[in-house]
Design a protein around this motif. Structure first.
Motif, PDB file in Angstrom:
ATOM      1  N   UNK A  36     -17.132  13.984  -2.748  1.00  0.00           N
ATOM      2  CA  UNK A  36     -17.259  12.679  -2.108  1.00  0.00           C
ATOM      3  C   UNK A  36     -18.519  12.639  -1.257  1.00  0.00           C
ATOM      4  N   UNK A  37     -19.447  11.736  -1.565  1.00  0.00           N
ATOM      5  CA  UNK A  37     -20.644  11.637  -0.730  1.00  0.00           C
ATOM      6  C   UNK A  37     -20.314  11.062   0.642  1.00  0.00           C
ATOM      7  N   UNK A  38     -20.990  11.570   1.662  1.00  0.00           N
ATOM      8  CA  UNK A  38     -20.822  11.063   3.020  1.00  0.00           C
ATOM      9  C   UNK A  38     -22.036  10.237   3.395  1.00  0.00           C
ATOM     10  N   UNK A  39     -21.797   9.204   4.158  1.00  0.00           N
ATOM     11  CA  UNK A  39     -22.864   8.337   4.651  1.00  0.00           C
ATOM     12  C   UNK A  39     -22.943   8.509   6.154  1.00  0.00           C
TER      13      UNK A  39
ATOM     14  N   UNK B 176     -13.901  21.296   1.918  1.00  0.00           N
ATOM     15  CA  UNK B 176     -15.167  21.739   2.488  1.00  0.00           C
ATOM     16  C   UNK B 176     -15.958  20.491   2.858  1.00  0.00           C
ATOM     17  N   UNK B 177     -16.254  20.342   4.145  1.00  0.00           N
ATOM     18  CA  UNK B 177     -17.035  19.196   4.603  1.00  0.00           C
ATOM     19  C   UNK B 177     -18.422  19.680   4.992  1.00  0.00           C
ATOM     20  N   UNK B 178     -19.422  19.247   4.238  1.00  0.00           N
ATOM     21  CA  UNK B 178     -20.817  19.537   4.555  1.00  0.00           C
ATOM     22  C   UNK B 178     -21.340  18.350   5.349  1.00  0.00           C
ATOM     23  N   UNK B 179     -21.431  18.503   6.635  1.00  0.00           N
ATOM     24  CA  UNK B 179     -21.785  17.411   7.528  1.00  0.00           C
ATOM     25  C   UNK B 179     -23.008  16.651   7.042  1.00  0.00           C
ATOM     26  N   UNK B 180     -22.912  15.327   7.065  1.00  0.00           N
ATOM     27  CA  UNK B 180     -23.982  14.395   6.690  1.00  0.00           C
ATOM     28  C   UNK B 180     -24.392  14.515   5.228  1.00  0.00           C
ATOM     29  N   UNK B 181     -23.570  15.172   4.408  1.00  0.00           N
ATOM     30  CA  UNK B 181     -23.940  15.360   3.006  1.00  0.00           C
ATOM     31  C   UNK B 181     -22.810  14.968   2.068  1.00  0.00           C
ATOM     32  N   UNK B 182     -21.752  15.783   2.012  1.00  0.00           N
ATOM     33  CA  UNK B 182     -20.651  15.506   1.094  1.00  0.00           C
ATOM     34  C   UNK B 182     -19.387  16.243   1.518  1.00  0.00           C
ATOM     35  N   UNK B 183     -18.294  15.849   0.876  1.00  0.00           N
ATOM     36  CA  UNK B 183     -17.001  16.475   1.108  1.00  0.00           C
ATOM     37  C   UNK B 183     -16.488  16.947  -0.250  1.00  0.00           C
ATOM     38  N   UNK B 184     -16.101  18.213  -0.354  1.00  0.00           N
ATOM     39  CA  UNK B 184     -15.567  18.783  -1.584  1.00  0.00           C
ATOM     40  C   UNK B 184     -14.074  18.976  -1.383  1.00  0.00           C
ATOM     41  N   UNK B 185     -13.277  18.311  -2.222  1.00  0.00           N
ATOM     42  CA  UNK B 185     -11.820  18.366  -2.090  1.00  0.00           C
ATOM     43  C   UNK B 185     -11.206  18.878  -3.384  1.00  0.00           C
ATOM     44  N   UNK B 186     -10.314  19.864  -3.266  1.00  0.00           N
ATOM     45  CA  UNK B 186      -9.572  20.359  -4.420  1.00  0.00           C
ATOM     46  C   UNK B 186      -8.096  20.131  -4.148  1.00  0.00           C
TER      47      UNK B 186
ATOM     48  N   UNK C 153     -24.424   9.354  14.213  1.00  0.00           N
ATOM     49  CA  UNK C 153     -23.793  10.673  14.394  1.00  0.00           C
ATOM     50  C   UNK C 153     -22.377  10.755  13.843  1.00  0.00           C
ATOM     51  N   UNK C 154     -21.987   9.822  12.991  1.00  0.00           N
ATOM     52  CA  UNK C 154     -20.652   9.844  12.377  1.00  0.00           C
ATOM     53  C   UNK C 154     -20.827   9.844  10.867  1.00  0.00           C
ATOM     54  N   UNK C 155     -20.025  10.665  10.182  1.00  0.00           N
ATOM     55  CA  UNK C 155     -20.038  10.716   8.724  1.00  0.00           C
ATOM     56  C   UNK C 155     -18.929   9.816   8.176  1.00  0.00           C
ATOM     57  N   UNK C 156     -19.285   8.954   7.244  1.00  0.00           N
ATOM     58  CA  UNK C 156     -18.330   8.042   6.627  1.00  0.00           C
ATOM     59  C   UNK C 156     -18.247   8.316   5.135  1.00  0.00           C
ATOM     60  N   UNK C 157     -17.082   8.011   4.543  1.00  0.00           N
ATOM     61  CA  UNK C 157     -16.968   8.059   3.096  1.00  0.00           C
ATOM     62  C   UNK C 157     -16.202   6.828   2.632  1.00  0.00           C
ATOM     63  N   UNK C 158     -16.460   6.430   1.403  1.00  0.00           N
ATOM     64  CA  UNK C 158     -15.889   5.208   0.859  1.00  0.00           C
ATOM     65  C   UNK C 158     -14.542   5.505   0.203  1.00  0.00           C
ATOM     66  N   UNK C 159     -13.547   4.674   0.508  1.00  0.00           N
ATOM     67  CA  UNK C 159     -12.224   4.781  -0.100  1.00  0.00           C
ATOM     68  C   UNK C 159     -11.737   3.386  -0.457  1.00  0.00           C
ATOM     69  N   UNK C 160     -10.730   3.349  -1.302  1.00  0.00           N
ATOM     70  CA  UNK C 160     -10.002   2.114  -1.577  1.00  0.00           C
ATOM     71  C   UNK C 160      -8.605   2.306  -1.022  1.00  0.00           C
ATOM     72  N   UNK C 161      -8.159   1.380  -0.190  1.00  0.00           N
ATOM     73  CA  UNK C 161      -6.817   1.452   0.397  1.00  0.00           C
ATOM     74  C   UNK C 161      -5.891   0.601  -0.467  1.00  0.00           C
ATOM     75  N   UNK C 162      -4.750   1.181  -0.847  1.00  0.00           N
ATOM     76  CA  UNK C 162      -3.781   0.497  -1.705  1.00  0.00           C
ATOM     77  C   UNK C 162      -2.549   0.093  -0.899  1.00  0.00           C
ATOM     78  N   UNK C 163      -2.023  -1.066  -1.220  1.00  0.00           N
ATOM     79  CA  UNK C 163      -0.789  -1.531  -0.585  1.00  0.00           C
ATOM     80  C   UNK C 163       0.392  -0.898  -1.314  1.00  0.00           C
ATOM     81  N   UNK C 164       1.316  -0.250  -0.576  1.00  0.00           N
ATOM     82  CA  UNK C 164       2.479   0.366  -1.229  1.00  0.00           C
ATOM     83  C   UNK C 164       3.321  -0.678  -1.965  1.00  0.00           C
ATOM     84  N   UNK C 165       3.904  -0.259  -3.078  1.00  0.00           N
ATOM     85  CA  UNK C 165       4.793  -1.127  -3.845  1.00  0.00           C
ATOM     86  C   UNK C 165       6.020  -0.341  -4.262  1.00  0.00           C
TER      87      UNK C 165
END
Length: 89
Positions: free
Chosen positions: A63-66, A44-54, A70-82
């Protein structure tokens, strides 16, 4: 792309399809792609507010959105495959 969210850094998520487009002004993530490709049962993506993921394993993320230009962003950490990445997915 293998990512984790700040709210649950130990849970690795395989997020795809993904494209690196730092200047793209279009939507780069969709509810359907997260359900079909990343293993989420509910998105569930609530535009400009948050994203609810199950996730289908029962893990829930809020996940809070920033909002910027006019674009919604969210913070992630990208991992290098091993060699051991598959054990954590």
């Amino acid at each position: 792309m293998i990512i984790s969210l700040p709210s649950n850094p130990s849970k690795l998520i395989c997020l795809y399809p993904t494209f690196y487009a730092p200047r793209d002004k279009m939507c780069t993530i969709s509810n359907g792609a997260l359900r079909k490709c990343a293993g989420f049962s509910r998105v569930v993506i609530n535009t400009a507010e948050s994203m609810h993921l199950e996730h289908r394993d029962g893990t829930i993320f809020d996940v809070p959105l920033h909002h910027e230009d006019s674009i919604d962003y969210f913070k992630i950490t990208v991992h290098t495959p091993s060699k051991t990445t598959r054990q954590h997915l």
